[in-house]
Design a protein around this motif. Structure first.
Motif, mmCIF file in Angstrom:
data_model
loop_
_atom_site.group_PDB
_atom_site.id
_atom_site.type_symbol
_atom_site.label_atom_id
_atom_site.label_comp_id
_atom_site.label_asym_id
_atom_site.label_seq_id
_atom_site.Cartn_x
_atom_site.Cartn_y
_atom_site.Cartn_z
ATOM 1 N N ASP A 10 0.874 -1.160 0.000
ATOM 2 C CA ASP A 10 0.000 0.000 0.000
ATOM 3 C C ASP A 10 0.920 1.222 0.000
ATOM 4 O O ASP A 10 2.103 1.119 0.338
ATOM 5 N N GLY A 49 -12.054 3.172 -0.482
ATOM 6 C CA GLY A 49 -12.217 4.000 -1.667
ATOM 7 C C GLY A 49 -13.076 5.205 -1.361
ATOM 8 O O GLY A 49 -13.867 5.204 -0.404
ATOM 9 N N SER A 109 -1.669 0.397 -5.000
ATOM 10 C CA SER A 109 -2.305 1.647 -4.602
ATOM 11 C C SER A 109 -3.648 1.815 -5.298
ATOM 12 O O SER A 109 -3.800 1.453 -6.464
ATOM 13 N N SER A 110 -4.597 2.392 -4.573
ATOM 14 C CA SER A 110 -5.885 2.744 -5.184
ATOM 15 C C SER A 110 -6.014 4.252 -5.315
ATOM 16 O O SER A 110 -7.120 4.784 -5.439
ATOM 17 N N THR A 133 -0.409 -0.066 -9.368
ATOM 18 C CA THR A 133 -1.815 0.060 -9.737
ATOM 19 C C THR A 133 -2.335 1.420 -9.289
ATOM 20 O O THR A 133 -1.733 2.091 -8.454
ATOM 21 N N SER A 134 -3.473 1.797 -9.839
ATOM 22 C CA SER A 134 -4.158 3.015 -9.422
ATOM 23 C C SER A 134 -5.648 2.710 -9.321
ATOM 24 O O SER A 134 -6.083 1.585 -9.594
ATOM 25 N N SER A 135 -6.433 3.702 -8.952
ATOM 26 C CA SER A 135 -7.869 3.500 -8.771
ATOM 27 C C SER A 135 -8.548 2.983 -10.035
ATOM 28 O O SER A 135 -9.570 2.293 -9.958
ATOM 29 N N ASP A 137 -7.702 0.650 -11.832
ATOM 30 C CA ASP A 137 -7.490 -0.791 -12.009
ATOM 31 C C ASP A 137 -8.446 -1.645 -11.187
ATOM 32 O O ASP A 137 -8.357 -2.876 -11.234
ATOM 33 N N ALA A 138 -9.325 -1.029 -10.404
ATOM 34 C CA ALA A 138 -10.220 -1.800 -9.542
ATOM 35 C C ALA A 138 -11.657 -1.323 -9.682
ATOM 36 O O ALA A 138 -11.923 -0.121 -9.651
ATOM 37 N N SER A 141 -13.388 -0.804 -4.422
ATOM 38 C CA SER A 141 -12.261 -0.375 -3.588
ATOM 39 C C SER A 141 -12.206 -1.181 -2.288
ATOM 40 O O SER A 141 -13.137 -1.912 -1.948
ATOM 41 N N LYS A 142 -11.105 -1.048 -1.566
ATOM 42 C CA LYS A 142 -10.965 -1.724 -0.279
ATOM 43 C C LYS A 142 -12.099 -1.316 0.669
ATOM 44 O O LYS A 142 -12.534 -0.176 0.614
ATOM 45 N N ILE A 147 -8.120 -4.342 -5.850
ATOM 46 C CA ILE A 147 -6.850 -3.683 -6.163
ATOM 47 C C ILE A 147 -5.683 -4.630 -5.950
ATOM 48 O O ILE A 147 -4.667 -4.556 -6.661
#
Length: 225
Positions: A10, A49, A109-110, A133-135, A137-138, A141-142, A147
């Motif tokens: 993270d 997220g 990372s998100s 990774t970035s937001s 890519d998911a 969110s957590k 992610i």
């Protein structure tokens, strides 16, 4: 359990001291629309997220038409803190230590892509980072694990051969959902007890302490196993 091949990290609150800047940015976003949300309540949700933060803190009865502008306000205010962001002591060296040990290093990372680029520059260890990774890519969110699944794919890794390093209970929840052990860092504001109760296999105060005890940590033990 397979021999360790990679470490997922993270970023916010784990490698970069940014959690409280996020808290303040969210506070401004809520206040813009007259929502008096306490900062300690916001802090307890940082790591989720953005949409989930809004949903959890304002609830289902909120005016959802405000959501995107709250998100945009958070992003705009957080960007004003970019010049003040600093990597935690030992963060850069920890990534380099993992890389020199033969591990694949992935930033799970998100963060928004714009923020991620700034965070990577703050860390200053791009040569030790194999993927990020970035937001974008998911889908979820957590604490959903999306992610981390994306990070595994980016690094060409399997959940059985990695360790995740994170600072929030949401990190532990996300990793546990797909069978990845989490090494917790208390640098984001969650206590060691909270991270251990969530399921972290061990907890260190910050990156420096994990680096100093690298050989005896979960990462070092798995390397030698």
């Amino acid at each position: 359990m397979a021999r360790l091949r990679g470490v997922l990290f993270d970023v916010d609150g784990t490698l970069v001291d940014s959690t409280y800047f996020h808290t303040l940015a969210w506070w401004h976003g809520f206040r813009r629309f007259g929502h008096d949300v306490r900062m300690n309540e916001i802090h307890r949700r940082v790591g989720m997220g953005g949409q989930k933060i809004v949903e959890h803190l304002l609830g289902p009865e909120r005016d959802a038409s405000e959501d995107q502008e709250i998100l945009d306000t958070h992003a705009a205010v957080f960007s004003t803190f970019w010049p003040h962001l600093r990597a935690f002591d030992g963060a850069r060296a920890l990534l380099r230590q993992c890389k020199s040990a033969g591990l694949t290093v992935v930033l799970a990372s998100s963060a928004r892509q714009q923020d991620l680029e700034v965070l990577r520059a703050v860390i200053g260890a791009d040569k030790a980072i194999d993927a990020a990774t970035s937001s974008a890519d998911a889908k979820e969110s957590k604490p959903a694990p999306d992610i981390l699944i994306a990070a595994l794919e980016a690094g060409g890794l399997d959940a059985s051969e990695v360790v995740f390093v994170g600072d929030a209970v949401w990190d532990v929840d996300a990793a546990s959902a797909i069978g990845i052990p989490t090494v917790g860092l208390a640098s984001g504001g969650y206590s060691a007890a909270e991270l251990e109760d969530a399921g972290a296999v061990e907890v260190f105060p910050a990156p420096r302490e994990l680096l100093d005890k690298f050989a005896s940590s979960e990462i070092g033990r798995r390397l030698g196993g």
